[in-house]
Design a protein around this motif. Structure first.
Motif, short mmCIF file in Angstrom:
data_model
loop_
_atom_site.label_atom_id
_atom_site.label_comp_id
_atom_site.label_asym_id
_atom_site.label_seq_id
_atom_site.Cartn_x
_atom_site.Cartn_y
_atom_site.Cartn_z
N SER A 182 0.83 -1.20 0.00
CA SER A 182 0.00 0.00 0.00
C SER A 182 0.87 1.25 0.00
N MET A 183 0.26 2.35 -0.41
CA MET A 183 0.97 3.62 -0.40
C MET A 183 1.35 4.00 1.03
N SER A 184 0.45 3.71 1.96
CA SER A 184 0.72 4.02 3.36
C SER A 184 1.93 3.24 3.86
N ILE A 197 1.46 -10.59 8.11
CA ILE A 197 0.14 -10.11 7.74
C ILE A 197 0.27 -9.16 6.56
N ASP A 198 -0.50 -9.41 5.49
CA ASP A 198 -0.51 -8.55 4.32
C ASP A 198 -1.85 -7.84 4.28
N ASP A 199 -1.87 -6.59 4.74
CA ASP A 199 -3.11 -5.83 4.79
C ASP A 199 -3.68 -5.54 3.42
N GLY A 235 -6.78 -3.97 7.68
CA GLY A 235 -7.48 -4.01 6.41
C GLY A 235 -8.76 -4.83 6.49
N GLN A 236 -9.53 -4.82 5.40
CA GLN A 236 -10.79 -5.55 5.35
C GLN A 236 -10.54 -7.02 5.05
N ALA A 237 -11.39 -7.88 5.57
CA ALA A 237 -11.29 -9.31 5.29
C ALA A 237 -11.58 -9.58 3.82
N GLY A 269 -2.31 -13.84 5.04
CA GLY A 269 -1.15 -13.94 5.91
C GLY A 269 -1.00 -15.35 6.45
N TRP A 270 -0.04 -15.53 7.33
CA TRP A 270 0.22 -16.83 7.93
C TRP A 270 0.73 -16.66 9.34
#
Length: 224
Positions: free
Chosen positions: A73-75, A164-166, A89-91, A171-172
């Motif tokens: 993400s840009m953030s 975690i990949d927002d 982030g959203q599921a 993720g794992w």
């Protein structure tokens, strides 16, 4: 303030360590600077400028292109999420939940980094982050005398690592349960120090080597 901490992107958000974040993310993905630039539709020299100059202020459009190419993400690129917990982030709409094999868990653990050590103390259970490495199939880390991680010596503990990949809501996580003990034999300490990849971020004198002998290793993955 330094020039680096004052730097801003074109949309006014803090630039942070934009260059270092760009370089670290593309290396993580196995991309060369030329490959990254080509996929983002920019000159390699411009990407080099962004990576090497703390005062660079690319436009929002440029950041969005780079974020897409680097699957983030840009953030995240600008450091705007540095104080946020992972998983905001959203599921995903159709997530797939799978159990990881022992081999898959070992491969993920062996990437090294920061894990969470869970142990019991006189004040109750605690969880603390530690920089760790994997040596001979065991978890090893350095700590200081009198520190919370040092209290794990001689006890059963849990050790958890995750990613975690927002951006993609995936993720794992890998959980290790086992027995922790101090490494006291000089030759063994030297051998671990030679093979370990991660050094304590906290700094200071941390000359105690701890080892966790796994008795159970389990893992899970969520993908979309």
């Amino acid at each position: 303030m330094t020039e680096q901490t004052e730097a801003r992107t074109a949309d006014g958000s803090p630039a942070g360590d934009l260059g270092r974040r760009l370089a670290a993310r593309r290396v993580e993905l196995g991309l060369s600077r030329g490959q990254t630039a080509a996929r983002a539709g920019m000159a390699t020299s411009y990407l080099q400028y962004l990576e090497e100059h703390a005062g660079s202020a690319p436009s929002r459009g440029v950041l969005l292109k780079l974020a897409a190419v680097l699957e983030t993400s840009m953030s995240a690129l600008t450091g705007g999420d540095v104080d946020l917990p992972p998983g905001t982030g959203q599921a995903g709409r159709t997530p797939e939940f799978t159990e990881l094999s022992r081999t898959e868990c070992g491969d993920l653990l062996s990437t090294h980094g920061v894990g969470r050590l869970a142990l019991s103390t006189d004040r109750g259970p605690v969880v603390v982050p530690v920089n760790y490495s994997v040596v001979d199939g065991t978890i090893v880390f350095r700590t200081a005398r009198g520190s919370t991680p040092a209290l794990a010596a001689g006890s059963r503990v849990a050790f958890e690592v995750d990613r975690i990949d927002d951006v993609f809501s995936q993720g794992w996580s890998v959980l290790v349960r086992g027995h922790a003990h101090l490494v006291t034999e000089l030759g063994e300490r030297l051998r671990i120090a030679d093979q370990a990849h991660s050094a304590p971020w906290a700094g200071g004198r941390r000359d105690l080597w701890m080892r966790i002998e796994p008795s159970a290793v389990t893992g899970r993955r969520i993908a979309v």
